[in-house]
Design an enzyme around this catalytic site. Structure first.
Site, PDB file in Angstrom:
ATOM      1  N   ASN B   9       0.822  -1.229   0.000  1.00  0.00           N
ATOM      2  CA  ASN B   9       0.000   0.000   0.000  1.00  0.00           C
ATOM      3  C   ASN B   9       0.851   1.273   0.000  1.00  0.00           C
ATOM      4  O   ASN B   9       0.725   2.121   0.880  1.00  0.00           O
ATOM      5  CB  ASN B   9      -0.962  -0.004   1.204  1.00  0.00           C
ATOM      6  CG  ASN B   9      -2.004   1.110   1.083  1.00  0.00           C
ATOM      7  OD1 ASN B   9      -2.310   1.569  -0.017  1.00  0.00           O
ATOM      8  ND2 ASN B   9      -2.540   1.557   2.211  1.00  0.00           N
ATOM      9  N   GLU B  35       1.150  -3.015  -5.182  1.00  0.00           N
ATOM     10  CA  GLU B  35       0.734  -1.633  -4.874  1.00  0.00           C
ATOM     11  C   GLU B  35       1.908  -0.818  -4.340  1.00  0.00           C
ATOM     12  O   GLU B  35       1.794  -0.185  -3.291  1.00  0.00           O
ATOM     13  CB  GLU B  35      -0.450  -1.616  -3.891  1.00  0.00           C
ATOM     14  CG  GLU B  35      -1.656  -0.962  -4.525  1.00  0.00           C
ATOM     15  CD  GLU B  35      -2.804  -0.648  -3.559  1.00  0.00           C
ATOM     16  OE1 GLU B  35      -3.130  -1.495  -2.701  1.00  0.00           O
ATOM     17  OE2 GLU B  35      -3.375   0.449  -3.691  1.00  0.00           O
ATOM     18  N   ASP B 150      -1.908 -10.008  -4.481  1.00  0.00           N
ATOM     19  CA  ASP B 150      -3.210  -9.546  -4.004  1.00  0.00           C
ATOM     20  C   ASP B 150      -4.208  -9.861  -5.100  1.00  0.00           C
ATOM     21  O   ASP B 150      -4.214  -9.199  -6.144  1.00  0.00           O
ATOM     22  CB  ASP B 150      -3.143  -8.043  -3.721  1.00  0.00           C
ATOM     23  CG  ASP B 150      -4.487  -7.471  -3.282  1.00  0.00           C
ATOM     24  OD1 ASP B 150      -5.495  -8.203  -3.333  1.00  0.00           O
ATOM     25  OD2 ASP B 150      -4.516  -6.284  -2.906  1.00  0.00           O
ATOM     26  N   ASN B 152      -7.524  -9.862  -4.692  1.00  0.00           N
ATOM     27  CA  ASN B 152      -8.753  -9.100  -4.467  1.00  0.00           C
ATOM     28  C   ASN B 152     -10.020  -9.938  -4.479  1.00  0.00           C
ATOM     29  O   ASN B 152     -11.097  -9.457  -4.873  1.00  0.00           O
ATOM     30  CB  ASN B 152      -8.858  -7.931  -5.458  1.00  0.00           C
ATOM     31  CG  ASN B 152      -8.320  -6.625  -4.864  1.00  0.00           C
ATOM     32  OD1 ASN B 152      -8.636  -6.303  -3.715  1.00  0.00           O
ATOM     33  ND2 ASN B 152      -7.508  -5.905  -5.613  1.00  0.00           N
ATOM     34  N   HIS B 250      -2.295  -4.573   4.522  1.00  0.00           N
ATOM     35  CA  HIS B 250      -2.164  -6.004   4.230  1.00  0.00           C
ATOM     36  C   HIS B 250      -1.010  -6.586   5.041  1.00  0.00           C
ATOM     37  O   HIS B 250      -0.049  -5.879   5.349  1.00  0.00           O
ATOM     38  CB  HIS B 250      -1.837  -6.233   2.753  1.00  0.00           C
ATOM     39  CG  HIS B 250      -2.927  -5.850   1.793  1.00  0.00           C
ATOM     40  ND1 HIS B 250      -3.638  -6.779   1.074  1.00  0.00           N
ATOM     41  CD2 HIS B 250      -3.402  -4.633   1.439  1.00  0.00           C
ATOM     42  CE1 HIS B 250      -4.520  -6.130   0.303  1.00  0.00           C
ATOM     43  NE2 HIS B 250      -4.392  -4.838   0.507  1.00  0.00           N
TER      44      HIS B 250
END
Lengths: 260, 260
Positions: B9, B35, B150, B152, B250
């Site tokens: 992130n 990310e 990730d 999602n 995360h």
DNA sequence: CTTGGTATG
DNA sequence: CATAACAAG
């Protein structure tokens, strides 16, 4: 009677940093704030105005941008917003708010900055001319008239830390300084300058970049201009440098006038 | 050999919050980060990779958005970026990076989120199908192949804190969960789930809103999927919940495999 | 360098 | 609710 002008650089940030402490400490009758960058409904719900005061907020249409507000603990009457001129008849940028407080008339002003791009410098200069026309009729009033705010111009070499290096900077351009001189020639009094004399180098704004604040590399761009009646009632004017450290990049300019 | 997947992130924020501590503590051979939201030239000048590692960064074109990076302390060969499909042939969103580390092939993946608007949900679903096609040929490789990142999507009711309340949430839609089941039917192994068994409710992501992290209201959306060779070499898989507290929303998912 | 808005997750 | 870009000062 105590009247203050202060560019708060975002009233919400100013609240977070403790503007209330300065409301208490300075204990003014009227606050003219600039760059509130806030609509009424965006004010924090858990914040309230100083006891016994009311506020008129005149925001810009664009969210988070510009906007002025006047806070008064004595009776306040709104006389108008904007300059009713052709440039921006609705004053969509929230730059002029005129109020009456008994025999005192205040023009809370946030003059456009020209430093972002040439187009804005042009806008600023047109605005300056229009504003001068707008305030002119107030000059001869028997009321105490004070036009105050962030005028985004340093007038003399003693109103800026480095006059040589800023001769080409918006806010200290020769024709901007001349415009300011013309304003005073018309009869407006730069109350702070008349109170402290021509030689003091005392500033009201410091850039956030570099160590400007720590090194006192500032500009005096926040003014209280008065008509004859105001000049006669003037007791003292000072700049509270502390407010320019803790709350905003500008310091409050404080005027005391004798009671009528 | 230790392989980790972690949605950080924003790697610059992660650096500020002390990602280096986790690099040291977890001591992995390869990190697959998602990310990163950063171009190489935007990495802080005073930051350096863990001693003895190299990084391949595959950013999105749009600044501050998406992007994956793989960091390795063992020899790393770049095998490709993007899925070479018709959806986004240049992988302009920086979502797929394939690398080889001796006999181990890694597909670092950041599957689009569909939660912002319906248009993005459509994009996500097209992307999912294309990605499944893209990784399929790797299933039968004799190399250890791990597709991770990730994704999602939370697969089962044990991969989300509140399955009932999220039945209509992007990331837990029935057809997304089916798509995931199909992926496993094809032969991919959900290594964490196979390691801990079907009943554990352990998450890898918690919303920043409310008290989700404190109340462990999370989702497991970060996966390590392995082919047969990977499944045979698997030693253990765990989720480091601490990394999901201190650095990112995360947590890192850590795989240990037996040496060849 | 700081404010506040916005897009995205 | 957090990251990061952006416009503005």
């Amino acid at each position: 009677m105590r009247i203050v002008t202060w560019n708060v650089n975002g009233i919400r940030a100013a609240i977070r940093k403790g503007i209330d402490k300065f409301f208490d400490k300075i204990d003014a009758d009227v606050w003219m704030l600039q760059e509130v960058r806030c609509l009424s409904e965006q004010l924090p719900k858990d914040w309230s105005l100083p006891e016994g005061t009311e506020m008129i907020l005149h925001p810009a249409e664009k969210k988070g941008y510009s906007g002025v507000a006047t806070i008064s603990r004595i009776e306040m009457q709104e006389l108008g917003r904007g300059m009713k001129g052709k440039l921006d008849p609705q004053d969509s940028e929230g730059r002029v708010l005129v109020t009456r407080h008994n025999d005192v008339v205040l023009v809370n002003t946030y003059l456009p900055s020209g430093s972002s791009k040439e187009e804005r410098q042009q806008y600023k200069e047109t605005w300056m001319d229009q504003w001068r026309e707008f305030i002119r009729p107030l000059l001869d009033s028997d009321d105490v008239v004070i036009v105050a705010g962030d005028l985004n111009i340093a007038h003399t070499e003693n109103d800026i830390w480095n006059p040589k290096g800023n001769a080409k900077s918006s806010g200290f351009l020769p024709h901007e300084r001349e415009w300011f001189s013309d304003l005073l020639s018309e009869g407006w009094h730069d109350l702070f300058r008349e109170h402290v004399g021509p030689d003091e180098k005392i500033f009201s704004w410091w850039s956030n970049r570099g160590q400007a604040r720590a090194k006192d590399r500032g500009w005096r761009i926040d003014y209280l201009l008065g008509n004859k009646a105001a000049r006669e009632r003037m007791k003292s004017v000072e700049i509270d440098r502390q407010g320019g450290l803790e709350v905003s990049d500008h310091a409050p300019v404080i005027l005391d006038i004798h009671s009528s």
